[in-house]
Design an enzyme around this catalytic site. Structure first.
Site, PDB file in Angstrom:
ATOM      1  N   ARG A   1      10.990 -18.966  11.006  1.00 44.53           N
ATOM      2  CA  ARG A   1      10.272 -17.680  11.100  1.00 44.53           C
ATOM      3  C   ARG A   1      10.254 -17.166  12.543  1.00 44.53           C
ATOM      4  O   ARG A   1      10.040 -17.910  13.483  1.00 44.53           O
ATOM      5  CB  ARG A   1       8.833 -17.907  10.602  1.00 44.53           C
ATOM      6  CG  ARG A   1       7.941 -16.704  10.711  1.00 44.53           C
ATOM      7  CD  ARG A   1       6.804 -16.778   9.736  1.00 44.53           C
ATOM      8  NE  ARG A   1       5.892 -17.911   9.946  1.00 44.53           N
ATOM      9  CZ  ARG A   1       4.864 -18.157   9.128  1.00 44.53           C
ATOM     10  NH1 ARG A   1       4.636 -17.410   8.076  1.00 44.53           N
ATOM     11  NH2 ARG A   1       4.078 -19.194   9.374  1.00 44.53           N
TER      12      ARG A   1
ATOM     13  N   LYS B   1       1.451 -15.870   0.619  1.00 44.92           N
ATOM     14  CA  LYS B   1       0.086 -15.510   0.213  1.00 44.92           C
ATOM     15  C   LYS B   1      -0.338 -14.150   0.759  1.00 44.92           C
ATOM     16  O   LYS B   1      -0.906 -13.336   0.022  1.00 44.92           O
ATOM     17  CB  LYS B   1      -0.863 -16.613   0.712  1.00 44.92           C
ATOM     18  CG  LYS B   1      -2.309 -16.412   0.365  1.00 44.92           C
ATOM     19  CD  LYS B   1      -3.066 -17.719   0.482  1.00 44.92           C
ATOM     20  CE  LYS B   1      -3.107 -18.264   1.906  1.00 44.92           C
ATOM     21  NZ  LYS B   1      -4.103 -17.603   2.743  1.00 44.92           N
TER      22      LYS B   1
ATOM     23  N   ARG C   1     -12.504 -23.125   0.951  1.00 44.58           N
ATOM     24  CA  ARG C   1     -11.481 -24.033   1.459  1.00 44.58           C
ATOM     25  C   ARG C   1     -11.977 -25.482   1.466  1.00 44.58           C
ATOM     26  O   ARG C   1     -11.291 -26.373   1.955  1.00 44.58           O
ATOM     27  CB  ARG C   1     -11.124 -23.624   2.893  1.00 44.58           C
ATOM     28  CG  ARG C   1      -9.638 -23.658   3.161  1.00 44.58           C
ATOM     29  CD  ARG C   1      -9.365 -23.236   4.568  1.00 44.58           C
ATOM     30  NE  ARG C   1      -8.937 -21.850   4.628  1.00 44.58           N
ATOM     31  CZ  ARG C   1      -8.182 -21.365   5.605  1.00 44.58           C
ATOM     32  NH1 ARG C   1      -7.788 -22.132   6.592  1.00 44.58           N
ATOM     33  NH2 ARG C   1      -7.840 -20.105   5.605  1.00 44.58           N
TER      34      ARG C   1
ATOM     35  N   ARG D   1       6.058 -18.477  16.576  1.00 44.21           N
ATOM     36  CA  ARG D   1       4.645 -18.875  16.647  1.00 44.21           C
ATOM     37  C   ARG D   1       4.547 -20.314  17.112  1.00 44.21           C
ATOM     38  O   ARG D   1       5.309 -21.167  16.656  1.00 44.21           O
ATOM     39  CB  ARG D   1       4.020 -18.796  15.245  1.00 44.21           C
ATOM     40  CG  ARG D   1       3.235 -17.546  14.987  1.00 44.21           C
ATOM     41  CD  ARG D   1       2.799 -17.477  13.549  1.00 44.21           C
ATOM     42  NE  ARG D   1       1.861 -18.541  13.175  1.00 44.21           N
ATOM     43  CZ  ARG D   1       1.125 -18.508  12.062  1.00 44.21           C
ATOM     44  NH1 ARG D   1       1.224 -17.492  11.231  1.00 44.21           N
ATOM     45  NH2 ARG D   1       0.297 -19.486  11.794  1.00 44.21           N
TER      46      ARG D   1
HETATM   47  P1  ADP Z   1      -4.517 -20.656   8.890  1.00 42.42           P
HETATM   48  O1  ADP Z   1      -3.526 -20.404   7.805  1.00 42.42           O
HETATM   49  O2  ADP Z   1      -3.869 -21.017  10.195  1.00 42.42           O
HETATM   50  O3  ADP Z   1      -5.625 -21.572   8.495  1.00 42.42           O
HETATM   51  P2  ADP Z   1      -6.393 -18.408   8.699  1.00 42.42           P
HETATM   52  O4  ADP Z   1      -6.205 -17.053   9.259  1.00 42.42           O
HETATM   53  O5  ADP Z   1      -6.566 -18.521   7.234  1.00 42.42           O
HETATM   54  O6  ADP Z   1      -5.120 -19.201   9.208  1.00 42.42           O
HETATM   55  O7  ADP Z   1      -7.632 -19.116   9.397  1.00 42.42           O
HETATM   56  C1  ADP Z   1      -7.742 -19.235  10.783  1.00 42.42           C
HETATM   57  C2  ADP Z   1      -8.845 -20.227  11.132  1.00 42.42           C
HETATM   58  O8  ADP Z   1     -10.101 -19.732  10.683  1.00 42.42           O
HETATM   59  C3  ADP Z   1      -8.725 -21.593  10.461  1.00 42.42           C
HETATM   60  O9  ADP Z   1      -7.889 -22.442  11.202  1.00 42.42           O
HETATM   61  C4  ADP Z   1     -10.166 -22.077  10.453  1.00 42.42           C
HETATM   62  O10 ADP Z   1     -10.557 -22.558  11.723  1.00 42.42           O
HETATM   63  C5  ADP Z   1     -10.921 -20.799  10.195  1.00 42.42           C
HETATM   64  N1  ADP Z   1     -11.178 -20.584   8.750  1.00 42.42           N
HETATM   65  C6  ADP Z   1     -10.639 -19.645   7.935  1.00 42.42           C
HETATM   66  N2  ADP Z   1     -11.115 -19.735   6.684  1.00 42.42           N
HETATM   67  C7  ADP Z   1     -12.002 -20.772   6.701  1.00 42.42           C
HETATM   68  C8  ADP Z   1     -12.834 -21.382   5.719  1.00 42.42           C
HETATM   69  N3  ADP Z   1     -12.841 -20.957   4.444  1.00 42.42           N
HETATM   70  N4  ADP Z   1     -13.615 -22.412   6.102  1.00 42.42           N
HETATM   71  C9  ADP Z   1     -13.604 -22.866   7.370  1.00 42.42           C
HETATM   72  N5  ADP Z   1     -12.852 -22.337   8.340  1.00 42.42           N
HETATM   73  C10 ADP Z   1     -12.057 -21.309   8.026  1.00 42.42           C
END
Ligand code: ADP
Length: 184
Positions: A118, A7, A83, A147
């Site tokens: 990875r 992605k 999400r 990671r």
């Molecule tokens: P991951 O793929 O580990 O979820 P991201 O960088 O997309 O990594 O997100 C990191 C964190 O930020 C998530 O684990 C969540 O806590 C928060 N987060 C990101 N996007 C959202 C969202 N749309 N709604 C709620 N929390 C979010």
């Protein structure tokens, strides 16, 4: 797209090709946390525990970013948002709709293999894979790190969470859905 679905790479290519503003909620939230803002303070604990940050906090942050001039001029690519069903419905109620919704479909076995193999080079930031994309030499190989959430068990649970979230969001965009099947 699920964790390790590619992605991030696809997002970078799309924003470059179409000159869009890339809005990643993960990146925005991490920036809020490191600047110690009110949003950051509210979000940190959820993020540290791998939980979704409350819908209202994330939605306010996204809407504020979407209203800035660069986004209005160039258009946007939302990454990691919406999400949940509530997040998708918030956008709908504000009449904020994408033109296209892209879903990257990758088989679970593929995703697990990509995560578990990875490796990160802490010096250059480059991502490798033990089988598919091994490091160029012994020196790099010796310093590669993994990671902490790329273990088999954690990847399984991240995939479960991804499935629940995407199932909650997809129905809102079924008319705009572009499904891309990817096999690595
Ligand atoms: P991951 O793929 O580990 O979820 P991201 O960088 O997309 O990594 O997100 C990191 C964190 O930020 C998530 O684990 C969540 O806590 C928060 N987060 C990101 N996007 C959202 C969202 N749309 N709604 C709620 N929390 C979010």
């Amino acid at each position: 797209g699920a964790p390790a679905s590619g992605k991030g790479t696809q997002c970078r290519m799309i924003v470059e090709k179409y000159g869009l503003v890339h809005i990643s909620t993960g990146d925005l939230l991490r920036a809020e946390v490191s600047s110690g803002t009110d949003i950051g303070k509210k979000a940190k604990e959820y993020m540290d525990n791998g939980m979704l940050v409350p819908d209202q906090v994330v939605t306010d942050m996204v809407v504020s970013r979407l209203s800035q001039p660069d986004v209005r001029e160039r258009g946007w690519l939302l990454d990691g948002y919406p999400r949940s069903y509530a997040q998708a419905q918030s956008l709908e109620s504000m009449k904020i709709r994408p033109d296209i919704f892209i879903l990257l479909e990758v088989p679970d076995d593929n995703l697990i293999d990509r995560c578990v193999g990875r490796r990160l080079d802490p010096v250059t930031g480059k991502i490798y894979h033990v089988k598919n994309f091994p490091p160029e030499n012994e020196e790099i190989s010796a310093r590669l790190t993994t990671r902490s959430d790329d273990t088999f068990e954690k990847v399984k649970s991240r995939l479960e969470t991804y499935k629940q979230n995407s199932e909650a969001v997809i129905p809102t965009y079924s008319d705009l859905l572009n499904q891309v099947l990817v096999y690595f």
